[in-house]
Structure formats: C-alpha cells, structure tokens
Design a protein around this motif. Structure first.
Motif: not given
Length: 70
Positions: A2-8, A17-21
């Motif tokens: 799974s992919k998620e969006v983060i704001i950096v 998903e694990d990187t976003a968590k």
C-alpha cells in the motif's frame, strides 16, 4: 504494498505504508516530548515564583499544627 501520501517540506510525497507510519510516529514523538517539556517548564517556573513570593514552598502539617496551638 500500500502507498500513502505524506507532506515533507511543503511537498507531497508518495511512500510505502510502513514508511508513512514511521514518519508520523516520529512526528508525534517529538510533539509529545515538546508538550512534556512545556508542562515541566510551567511547573518549574510556578514553583520558582511561589518560592520567591513566600520564601518557602510548603509548610508541613506538623509545622502548621504546632504554630496554631495557643
């Protein structure tokens, strides 16, 4: 996976998903640490102000009782 969006840095990045968590976990850990330090600073400075105004932080119950007897 799974992919998620983060704001950096104001930029949206698509990560796993694990990187976003992990990113959110570090963010909340730093926020919690800052809140803890702020609360401790408020308590510390409140004690300093009370010490400066009274000259003592608290009296013990034994002292209060012995001072109130005639």
């Amino acid at each position: 996976m799974s992919k998620e969006v983060i704001i950096v840095g104001g930029e949206e990045k698509i990560v796993r998903e694990d990187t976003a968590k992990a990113f959110r976990g570090v963010y909340w850990a730093m926020l919690s640490l800052a809140a803890f330090l702020l609360i401790m600073a408020v308590l510390f400075f409140t004690g300093i102000i009370k010490l400066a105004s009274d000259g003592e932080l608290n009296t013990t119950p034994a002292n209060v009782e012995s001072n109130s007897r005639p």
